[in-house]
Design an enzyme around this catalytic site. Structure first.
Site, PDB file in Angstrom:
ATOM      1  N   ARG A 118       0.821  -1.227   0.000  1.00 31.93           N
ATOM      2  CA  ARG A 118       0.000   0.000   0.000  1.00 31.93           C
ATOM      3  C   ARG A 118       0.844   1.261   0.000  1.00 31.93           C
ATOM      4  O   ARG A 118       0.408   2.309  -0.478  1.00 31.93           O
ATOM      5  CB  ARG A 118      -0.996  -0.041   1.168  1.00 31.93           C
ATOM      6  CG  ARG A 118      -2.156  -0.969   0.878  1.00 31.93           C
ATOM      7  CD  ARG A 118      -2.916  -1.342   2.115  1.00 31.93           C
ATOM      8  NE  ARG A 118      -2.250  -2.404   2.854  1.00 31.93           N
ATOM      9  CZ  ARG A 118      -2.405  -2.632   4.150  1.00 31.93           C
ATOM     10  NH1 ARG A 118      -3.177  -1.859   4.847  1.00 31.93           N
ATOM     11  NH2 ARG A 118      -1.778  -3.629   4.718  1.00 31.93           N
ATOM     12  N   GLU A 141       2.496  -6.927  13.412  1.00 35.77           N
ATOM     13  CA  GLU A 141       1.420  -7.337  14.316  1.00 35.77           C
ATOM     14  C   GLU A 141       0.958  -8.759  14.040  1.00 35.77           C
ATOM     15  O   GLU A 141       0.517  -9.458  14.929  1.00 35.77           O
ATOM     16  CB  GLU A 141       0.239  -6.357  14.136  1.00 35.77           C
ATOM     17  CG  GLU A 141      -0.399  -5.934  15.423  1.00 35.77           C
ATOM     18  CD  GLU A 141      -1.646  -5.092  15.181  1.00 35.77           C
ATOM     19  OE1 GLU A 141      -1.761  -4.440  14.131  1.00 35.77           O
ATOM     20  OE2 GLU A 141      -2.499  -5.096  16.069  1.00 35.77           O
TER      21      GLU A 141
HETATM   22  O1  LIG Z   1       4.221  -1.143  11.817  1.00 40.62           O
HETATM   23  P1  LIG Z   1       4.043  -2.577  11.428  1.00 40.62           P
HETATM   24  O2  LIG Z   1       3.591  -3.434  12.584  1.00 40.62           O
HETATM   25  O3  LIG Z   1       5.238  -3.137  10.760  1.00 40.62           O
HETATM   26  O4  LIG Z   1       2.827  -2.663  10.398  1.00 40.62           O
HETATM   27  C1  LIG Z   1       2.629  -1.757   9.354  1.00 40.62           C
HETATM   28  C2  LIG Z   1       2.662  -2.449   8.021  1.00 40.62           C
HETATM   29  O5  LIG Z   1       1.631  -3.439   7.934  1.00 40.62           O
HETATM   30  C3  LIG Z   1       0.927  -3.273   6.726  1.00 40.62           C
HETATM   31  O6  LIG Z   1       1.543  -3.923   5.655  1.00 40.62           O
HETATM   32  P2  LIG Z   1       1.458  -5.466   5.324  1.00 40.62           P
HETATM   33  O7  LIG Z   1       2.715  -6.129   5.763  1.00 40.62           O
HETATM   34  O8  LIG Z   1       0.176  -6.029   5.825  1.00 40.62           O
HETATM   35  O9  LIG Z   1       1.547  -5.463   3.728  1.00 40.62           O
HETATM   36  P3  LIG Z   1       0.644  -5.056   2.513  1.00 40.62           P
HETATM   37  O10 LIG Z   1       0.743  -3.547   2.355  1.00 40.62           O
HETATM   38  O11 LIG Z   1       1.331  -5.775   1.411  1.00 40.62           O
HETATM   39  O12 LIG Z   1      -0.762  -5.518   2.775  1.00 40.62           O
HETATM   40  C4  LIG Z   1       1.011  -1.774   6.478  1.00 40.62           C
HETATM   41  O13 LIG Z   1       0.766  -1.475   5.126  1.00 40.62           O
HETATM   42  C5  LIG Z   1       2.405  -1.448   6.912  1.00 40.62           C
HETATM   43  O14 LIG Z   1       3.360  -1.637   5.873  1.00 40.62           O
HETATM   44  N1  LIG Z   2      -3.885  -3.051  12.655  1.00 38.14           N
HETATM   45  C1  LIG Z   2      -3.365  -2.861  11.438  1.00 38.14           C
HETATM   46  N2  LIG Z   2      -4.118  -2.337  10.469  1.00 38.14           N
HETATM   47  C2  LIG Z   2      -3.583  -2.152   9.233  1.00 38.14           C
HETATM   48  N3  LIG Z   2      -2.333  -2.450   8.918  1.00 38.14           N
HETATM   49  C3  LIG Z   2      -1.570  -2.964   9.880  1.00 38.14           C
HETATM   50  N4  LIG Z   2      -0.278  -3.355   9.875  1.00 38.14           N
HETATM   51  C4  LIG Z   2       0.005  -3.822  11.079  1.00 38.14           C
HETATM   52  N5  LIG Z   2      -1.034  -3.750  11.901  1.00 38.14           N
HETATM   53  C5  LIG Z   2      -2.034  -3.203  11.159  1.00 38.14           C
END
Ligand SMILES: O=P(O)(O)OC[C@H]1O[C@H](OP(=O)(O)OP(=O)(O)O)[C@H](O)[C@@H]1O
Ligand SMILES: Nc1ncnc2[nH]cnc12
Length: 185
Positions: A73, A110
């Site tokens: 994203r 998370e």
């Molecule tokens: O601060 P953190 O605990 O590291 O979490 C934040 C990350 O989690 C989500 O990405 P995700 O890994 O789900 O990837 P995506 O964008 O490919 O769905 C979000 O877009 C951040 O990159």
């Molecule tokens: N709670 C949350 N919502 C969206 N993106 C996340 N990445 C890690 N935790 C998340």
């Protein structure tokens, strides 16, 4: 169309209010206990997307040479911001997606563990990068991203996110970084 667009005489809502009204919360996704913040409705709204991208760049104007987005994203924000700022865009990708020499960093978030990679030659040492992503939660993702650029000799000018989940203390994983969050939850 939201209420502000439908009546051009009304002042635009502050960016935090726009995000808050459009963000969707999905309980127990992608696993039990996680309250997932889905910002795709913000990206789908033309006025909100523009307000968010402009607000993310604003404090760092003139202080970065490129914008980096974290898969997936973060790519949406970084490419729009780079276009608006007149810079190039850099992709920080999940493991195995980049075809040339990379640096790699493992991290936890998370709902799991993962690895991020960056091409070693994407930016010249000494150049300045603004890193963007949608959410700052535990900070695992952005902490790993900062380390990737630092290992390549690139200066991190700042980190911008649309939403920061304060209870997860992502800032603790980003010591010394200037972090600009458009909304705190
Ligand atoms: O601060 P953190 O605990 O590291 O979490 C934040 C990350 O989690 C989500 O990405 P995700 O890994 O789900 O990837 P995506 O964008 O490919 O769905 C979000 O877009 C951040 O990159
Ligand atoms: N709670 C949350 N919502 C969206 N993106 C996340 N990445 C890690 N935790 C998340």
């Amino acid at each position: 169309m939201n209420h502000n667009e439908s009546d051009p005489t009304r002042p635009a809502a502050p960016v935090g209010e726009r995000i808050s009204s459009l963000c969707a919360t999905i309980p127990d996704y992608p696993k039990p206990g996680v309250s997932f913040k889905d910002l795709t409705p913000v990206f789908a709204d033309a006025a909100a997307l523009k307000a968010v991208v402009d607000a993310l760049i604003e404090p760092f104007k003139g202080h970065f040479d490129a914008v980096a987005g974290v898969e997936a994203r973060g790519f949406l924000l970084a490419s729009a911001a780079a276009y608006a700022a007149g810079t190039g865009v850099i992709t920080v990708r999940k493991a195995g997606k980049l075809p040339r020499e990379v640096v790699a960093e493992d991290y936890t978030l998370e709902y799991g563990t993962a690895t991020l990679e960056l091409h070693t030659t994407d930016l010249a040492p000494g150049s300045r990068v603004l890193i963007l992503d949608d959410v700052l939660a535990t900070g695992g993702t952005l902490g790993a991203t900062v380390r990737l650029f630092e290992r390549c000799g690139v200066h991190v000018a700042g980190v911008g996110v649309v939403l920061e989940i304060d209870a997860l203390n992502g800032r603790g994983a980003l010591p010394g970084q200037q972090i600009h969050s458009l909304l705190h939850l």
